[in-house]
Design a protein around this motif. Structure first.
Motif, PDB file in Angstrom:
ATOM      1  N   LEU A  57       0.898  -1.347  -0.106  1.00 34.49           N
ATOM      2  CA  LEU A  57       0.270  -0.181  -0.039  1.00 34.49           C
ATOM      3  C   LEU A  57       0.767   1.329  -0.036  1.00 34.49           C
ATOM      4  O   LEU A  57       1.585   1.669   1.060  1.00 34.49           O
ATOM      5  CB  LEU A  57      -0.886   0.197   1.323  1.00 34.49           C
ATOM      6  CG  LEU A  57      -1.762  -1.188   1.477  1.00 34.49           C
ATOM      7  CD1 LEU A  57      -2.523  -1.130   2.666  1.00 34.49           C
ATOM      8  CD2 LEU A  57      -2.589  -1.577   0.263  1.00 34.49           C
ATOM      9  N   ASP A  58       0.823   1.893  -1.219  1.00 38.04           N
ATOM     10  CA  ASP A  58       1.735   3.006  -1.339  1.00 38.04           C
ATOM     11  C   ASP A  58       1.106   4.254  -0.642  1.00 38.04           C
ATOM     12  O   ASP A  58       1.671   5.394  -0.396  1.00 38.04           O
ATOM     13  CB  ASP A  58       2.334   3.286  -2.697  1.00 38.04           C
ATOM     14  CG  ASP A  58       3.303   2.201  -3.159  1.00 38.04           C
ATOM     15  OD1 ASP A  58       4.063   1.979  -2.423  1.00 38.04           O
ATOM     16  OD2 ASP A  58       2.896   1.770  -4.088  1.00 38.04           O
ATOM     17  N   THR A  59       0.043   4.383  -0.657  1.00 34.01           N
ATOM     18  CA  THR A  59      -0.964   5.644  -0.395  1.00 34.01           C
ATOM     19  C   THR A  59      -2.528   5.078  -0.141  1.00 34.01           C
ATOM     20  O   THR A  59      -2.825   3.762  -0.418  1.00 34.01           O
ATOM     21  CB  THR A  59      -1.047   6.545  -1.670  1.00 34.01           C
ATOM     22  OG1 THR A  59      -1.833   5.913  -2.646  1.00 34.01           O
ATOM     23  CG2 THR A  59      -0.013   7.375  -1.804  1.00 34.01           C
ATOM     24  N   GLY A  60      -3.316   5.938   0.265  1.00 35.44           N
ATOM     25  CA  GLY A  60      -4.628   5.585   0.487  1.00 35.44           C
ATOM     26  C   GLY A  60      -5.177   5.338   1.771  1.00 35.44           C
ATOM     27  O   GLY A  60      -4.388   5.490   2.773  1.00 35.44           O
ATOM     28  N   GLU A  61      -6.459   5.167   2.017  1.00 38.07           N
ATOM     29  CA  GLU A  61      -6.901   5.152   3.284  1.00 38.07           C
ATOM     30  C   GLU A  61      -6.843   3.997   4.186  1.00 38.07           C
ATOM     31  O   GLU A  61      -6.519   4.090   5.087  1.00 38.07           O
ATOM     32  CB  GLU A  61      -8.733   5.087   3.027  1.00 38.07           C
ATOM     33  CG  GLU A  61      -9.567   5.149   4.054  1.00 38.07           C
ATOM     34  CD  GLU A  61     -11.048   5.376   3.991  1.00 38.07           C
ATOM     35  OE1 GLU A  61     -11.670   4.502   4.513  1.00 38.07           O
ATOM     36  OE2 GLU A  61     -11.557   6.204   3.269  1.00 38.07           O
ATOM     37  N   GLU A  62      -6.396   2.683   3.432  1.00 38.45           N
ATOM     38  CA  GLU A  62      -6.232   1.519   4.251  1.00 38.45           C
ATOM     39  C   GLU A  62      -4.904   1.513   4.768  1.00 38.45           C
ATOM     40  O   GLU A  62      -4.341   1.560   5.835  1.00 38.45           O
ATOM     41  CB  GLU A  62      -6.262   0.205   3.264  1.00 38.45           C
ATOM     42  CG  GLU A  62      -6.027  -0.800   4.183  1.00 38.45           C
ATOM     43  CD  GLU A  62      -5.877  -2.036   3.091  1.00 38.45           C
ATOM     44  OE1 GLU A  62      -5.895  -3.322   3.753  1.00 38.45           O
ATOM     45  OE2 GLU A  62      -6.140  -2.117   1.888  1.00 38.45           O
ATOM     46  N   ALA A  63      -3.951   2.182   3.934  1.00 41.81           N
ATOM     47  CA  ALA A  63      -2.473   2.543   4.457  1.00 41.81           C
ATOM     48  C   ALA A  63      -2.453   3.495   5.593  1.00 41.81           C
ATOM     49  O   ALA A  63      -1.997   3.242   6.771  1.00 41.81           O
ATOM     50  CB  ALA A  63      -1.716   3.135   3.251  1.00 41.81           C
ATOM     51  N   GLU A  64      -3.391   4.613   5.391  1.00 41.32           N
ATOM     52  CA  GLU A  64      -3.314   5.592   6.732  1.00 41.32           C
ATOM     53  C   GLU A  64      -4.063   4.942   7.993  1.00 41.32           C
ATOM     54  O   GLU A  64      -3.573   5.286   8.852  1.00 41.32           O
ATOM     55  CB  GLU A  64      -4.292   6.644   6.369  1.00 41.32           C
ATOM     56  CG  GLU A  64      -3.528   7.567   4.990  1.00 41.32           C
ATOM     57  CD  GLU A  64      -2.078   7.929   5.515  1.00 41.32           C
ATOM     58  OE1 GLU A  64      -1.931   8.300   6.377  1.00 41.32           O
ATOM     59  OE2 GLU A  64      -1.329   7.597   4.419  1.00 41.32           O
ATOM     60  N   ARG A  65      -4.962   4.058   7.724  1.00 42.35           N
ATOM     61  CA  ARG A  65      -5.514   3.529   8.958  1.00 42.35           C
ATOM     62  C   ARG A  65      -4.566   2.434   9.634  1.00 42.35           C
ATOM     63  O   ARG A  65      -4.402   2.320  10.696  1.00 42.35           O
ATOM     64  CB  ARG A  65      -6.820   2.555   8.701  1.00 42.35           C
ATOM     65  CG  ARG A  65      -7.560   2.074   9.812  1.00 42.35           C
ATOM     66  CD  ARG A  65      -8.901   1.385   9.542  1.00 42.35           C
ATOM     67  NE  ARG A  65      -8.576  -0.105   8.934  1.00 42.35           N
ATOM     68  CZ  ARG A  65      -8.580  -0.661   7.933  1.00 42.35           C
ATOM     69  NH1 ARG A  65      -8.964   0.154   6.972  1.00 42.35           N
ATOM     70  NH2 ARG A  65      -8.263  -1.984   7.765  1.00 42.35           N
ATOM     71  N   HIS A  92       5.053   5.349   4.470  1.00 39.56           N
ATOM     72  CA  HIS A  92       4.826   4.392   3.494  1.00 39.56           C
ATOM     73  C   HIS A  92       6.058   3.787   2.801  1.00 39.56           C
ATOM     74  O   HIS A  92       7.210   4.448   2.950  1.00 39.56           O
ATOM     75  CB  HIS A  92       4.100   5.240   2.111  1.00 39.56           C
ATOM     76  CG  HIS A  92       2.760   5.825   2.654  1.00 39.56           C
ATOM     77  ND1 HIS A  92       2.602   7.012   3.159  1.00 39.56           N
ATOM     78  CD2 HIS A  92       1.622   5.058   3.119  1.00 39.56           C
ATOM     79  CE1 HIS A  92       1.286   7.063   3.557  1.00 39.56           C
ATOM     80  NE2 HIS A  92       0.771   6.089   3.348  1.00 39.56           N
TER      81      HIS A  92
END
Length: 139
Positions: free
Chosen positions: A88-96, A115
């Motif tokens: 996961l380079d970016t995105g909502e799942e990565a932030e969570r 990341h």
């Protein structure tokens, strides 16, 4: 089995390199449902382009081993998680996932990881412990 994994602080991640050889590294992680997350942190490394991440992108079948050792061998146990990795380079799942890692590890509150995030969707659980000398296939 699930509680042992959830509360463990360290595990070993096995990926496969381009030559088909295993690549094994210790990781810190967080378990969220049937997905395990680990991230690139600020500890010194030769490069921010980690082999484990490159291996997971190209060959996503991975194994994570969580284990416990004591001199009293009647208290030994391990849990092996086989799964498919996603980077996961970016995105909502990565932030969570990053927030969950910060919640679990005090060290990340001082210096948060970044990341990419490695997500392992767990397909198979196997375990052993010295007390029961049994193996389980599901948590």
């Amino acid at each position: 089995m699930r509680e042992r994994v959830r509360t463990a602080k360290v595990a070993r991640l096995a990926t496969t390199d381009p030559d088909g050889r295993p690549h094994l590294v210790p990781i810190v992680f967080v378990l969220d449902g049937q997905t395990l997350y680990s991230a690139v942190d600020a500890k010194p490394k030769r490069s921010r382009r980690l082999r484990r991440v490159a291996n997971a992108r190209e060959r996503p079948d991975v194994t994570v081993l969580v284990d416990h050792y004591e001199d009293d061998w009647s208290r030994l146990w391990w849990v092996s998680l086989r799964g498919r990795a996603r980077v996961l380079d970016t995105g909502e799942e990565a932030e969570r996932a990053l927030r969950l890692l910060v919640d679990k590890y005090e060290q990340y509150r001082r210096e948060p990881p970044g990341h990419p995030v490695l997500a392992v969707d767990i397909l198979e659980w196997r375990s052993w412990d010295a007390l029961s000398t049994g193996r389980g296939k599901s948590p």
